[in-house]
Design an enzyme around this catalytic site. Structure first.
Site, mmCIF file in Angstrom:
data_model
loop_
_atom_site.group_PDB
_atom_site.id
_atom_site.type_symbol
_atom_site.label_atom_id
_atom_site.label_comp_id
_atom_site.label_asym_id
_atom_site.label_seq_id
_atom_site.Cartn_x
_atom_site.Cartn_y
_atom_site.Cartn_z
ATOM 1 N N LYS A 141 0.092 10.262 24.126
ATOM 2 C CA LYS A 141 -0.631 9.686 22.877
ATOM 3 C C LYS A 141 -0.646 7.673 22.973
ATOM 4 C CE LYS A 141 -0.859 9.534 17.689
ATOM 5 N NZ LYS A 141 -0.122 10.264 17.218
ATOM 6 N N GLU A 160 -2.366 8.966 9.361
ATOM 7 C CA GLU A 160 -1.004 9.661 8.971
ATOM 8 C C GLU A 160 -0.263 9.451 8.092
ATOM 9 O OE1 GLU A 160 0.917 9.207 13.537
ATOM 10 O OE2 GLU A 160 -0.727 9.949 14.359
ATOM 11 N N ASP A 170 6.433 6.531 8.465
ATOM 12 C CA ASP A 170 6.213 7.630 9.482
ATOM 13 C C ASP A 170 6.689 7.279 10.803
ATOM 14 O OD1 ASP A 170 4.887 9.576 10.971
ATOM 15 O OD2 ASP A 170 2.913 8.923 10.245
#
Length: 624
Positions: free
Chosen positions: A87, A186, A208
């Site tokens: 990613k 997200e 996060d």
């Protein structure tokens, strides 16, 4: 386990009326898939009951690649073909990774547009192709449990993913053969899961910290409306960096400058990750690495570990401070703090967050699963199983979008933290007489000068009717969809000629660059304002000099005597000399003097124009 929908007698939906929408959290370290079951979101396990899928792909010379836990088990035996943390490479170019000194521990080269291509036993593979394999494996779980392909997929991305990273994610979904409904930030997905499960309202901060990215979002939750007030973060910061900090410490303790053997490097990284997890519940962890000819051993205490990661945690808190400032809030005004991502299990992270916000963070839901759960809820809405107005998600754009104007200025059209989706338009005009084309330069950033912002795209509008400078009206429209992807169009208003472009920026802009842009915009705010004012004054001087030069060429000999013309040209020469300098006040005074010196000439031109227009006409014709 099957996904069953149970209804009251006589109230069951029509056959096949209920569609399958799934949510996918495509993570750096682990990925998950979730769907609605009995009106509640649940993550879907594999045949062995495991919900987390390691984001790892191993390519073999023959046959399909391996995905998940099987890759990690043998990663040290085949480190160059066992790809993890992919990613972090999405939407990145080789040049960007070299500049950041973040090159992958694999063989690689630059592909089309500078995209990273990883060399594997099955050939060269892009991060998009690797991510597509992970997505296929996740979708397979839904197919096995529902008996059909999903009707729609919501895939989550870090809130601070730029256009290139979002486009790369979208391409991976399409390559996997999945019907993409939208990309969802997200933190917003996490807030959605928490908001519906706990009925929370008020000001929410979603912290996060995953394996490879960090996001902070400040949201206002009110009766099902999730409004993102501000967002921040760093897409090059996460649990992987904690692992690397342990690796660097271990090598220093062992007297090693590096481990050149890829297999040993992989074993050390795995050992570091295990030690990090152990230190969440233990006071110390033993790290042992087999280097073939020797065994390296070190004992890592929690105190030393927390000292190693302190700079990383501090970076996350700086992003939190910026996001709160953008939202117009203080830490103590936040009602609820939500922790998301596996790295938030580290006690030092939890303690730092609690200290910063002045309250213990909320951890009712598994931080590894909460993003996928929220994505499943949104997917269920978008496939039509529940009313779209049951929940309303209002995400924002992380950096301003605009155009380069004369003088190299950045004209912001869509400010940062504007709610998505958004359409904004602004009218521009031509700079020169008879101009029939316009070059449009699309920018992203917070600085006042185009050179200090990120170039996204160039395109041209041709066929503009020739008019005097400033007469044409060109409307430029920015459209940013719910996924944060941009389209720009330009239309000349009188003749209707138009041009447009779907912005697909080169792979490169990462979250550190975005964070740096924001920092620079604040640090150089006063300087930028002064520079903008100077550039605007320079553009005004250029326009004045150009129009006067054209007027003198046309009528100077007829309407001015030699002395008058010499005096005017002397003032113009003085303005030209000052135009190249940095003294805005002197330039303004010189422009004013030129305007005064040209006043008589302008009046004579107007009188002459009126005289010629009336020549040979009687009063009746003029009145008519």
């Amino acid at each position: 386990m099957s996904l069953l929908q149970i209804s009251e007698p006589g109230q069951s939906p029509m056959p096949h009326a209920r569609k399958l929408g799934i949510g996918i959290d495509l993570g750096t370290t682990h990925s998950l898939v979730a769907a609605m079951r009995d009106e509640k979101p649940e993550t879907l396990p594999d045949a062995n009951g495991s919900h987390l899928l390691p984001s790892a792909v191993r390519y073999l010379p023959d046959g399909a690649p391996l995905v998940g836990a099987a890759v990690l088990a043998d990663a040290a035996l085949d480190p160059l073909n066992s790809l993890t943390s992919i990613k972090r490479l999405m939407g990145r170019g080789v040049a960007d990774l070299e500049a950041q000194k973040a090159l992958p521990a694999y063989e690689f080269s630059a592909g089309s547009g500078g995209m990273v291509l990883l060399h594997t036993a099955a050939g060269k593979r892009s991060p998009v192709e690797v991510s597509a394999e992970i997505l296929r494996e996740l979708a397979k779980r839904a197919v096995e449990q529902a008996g059909a392909m999903p009707d729609g997929v919501v895939v989550t991305v870090p809130a601070y993913f730029d256009d290139a990273q979002r486009q790369a994610t979208r391409d991976a979904v399409r390559l996997a053969g999945l019907p993409l409904l939208r990309l969802l930030n997200e933190p917003t997905a996490a807030a959605l899961a928490y908001g519906l499960d706990s009925g929370a309202e008020g000001l929410i901060a979603v912290y996060d910290l995953g394996g490879g990215t960090f996001d902070i979002s400040v949201l206002q939750l009110t009766r099902g409306v999730f409004e993102v007030l501000a967002t921040g973060g760093d897409s090059a910061l996460g649990g992987d960096d904690m692992d690397q900090a342990i690796v660097a410490w271990f090598l220093q303790q062992s007297g090693q400058t590096s481990l050149l053997d890829p297999a040993a490097r992989r074993r050390l990284l795995d050992a570091a990750r295990t030690a990090k997890q152990q230190l969440s519940t233990q006071d110390s962890a033993r790290i042992e690495v087999d280097c073939g000819d020797r065994q390296l051993v070190a004992e890592l205490s929690r105190a030393v570990f927390e000292e190693l990661i302190a700079p990383l945690v501090a970076r996350t808190l700086r992003s939190c401070q910026r996001a709160l400032r953008d939202a117009g809030a203080r830490p103590q005004e936040v009602d609820t703090v939500v922790l998301v991502g596996g790295a938030t299990r580290v006690p030092a992270v939890q303690a730092a967050v609690a200290d910063f916000f002045g309250k213990p963070p909320l951890a009712d839901l598994d931080p590894d699963r909460v993003v996928a759960l929220g994505a499943a809820i949104q997917a269920d809405v978008l496939v039509g199983n529940r009313r779209a107005d049951d929940t309303l998600l209002l995400d924002v754009i992380p950096l301003a979008l605009g155009l380069e104007t004369m003088g190299g200025l950045m004209e912001k059209i869509v400010p940062r933290n504007t709610t998505l989706p958004v359409t904004r338009a602004q009218d521009f005009t031509t700079y020169k007489d008879g101009q029939t084309a316009m070059s449009i330069h699309v920018l992203q950033g917070e600085r006042e000068l185009a050179t200090e912002c990120r170039s996204l795209a160039h395109f041209e509008l041709r066929g503009i009717p020739p008019m005097v400078a400033g007469a044409a009206r060109i409307r430029v429209t920015f459209q940013v969809d719910a996924d944060g992807l941009l389209e720009v169009s330009a239309r000349e208003q009188t003749q209707g000629v138009a041009a447009e472009i779907q912005v697909k920026p080169s792979y490169g802009l990462d979250e550190k660059q975005i964070a740096d842009m924001l920092q620079e915009s604040m640090a150089h705010a006063a300087e930028d304002v002064e520079q903008r004012a100077l550039r605007e004054q320079q553009v005004e001087a250029d326009q004045l000099l150009e129009s006067l030069a054209a007027a003198l060429a046309a009528d100077g000999e007829r309407l001015l005597d030699d002395a008058e013309r010499a005096a005017l040209e002397a003032e113009m020469d003085q303005l030209r000399q000052l135009r190249g300098g940095a003294d805005r006040d002197a330039l303004s005074v010189a422009a004013k003097r030129v305007g005064e010196a040209s006043g008589t000439f302008a009046q004579r031109r107007m009188d002459d124009s009126i005289r010629r227009a009336l020549a040979g006409r009687n009063i009746g014709e003029v009145e008519n």
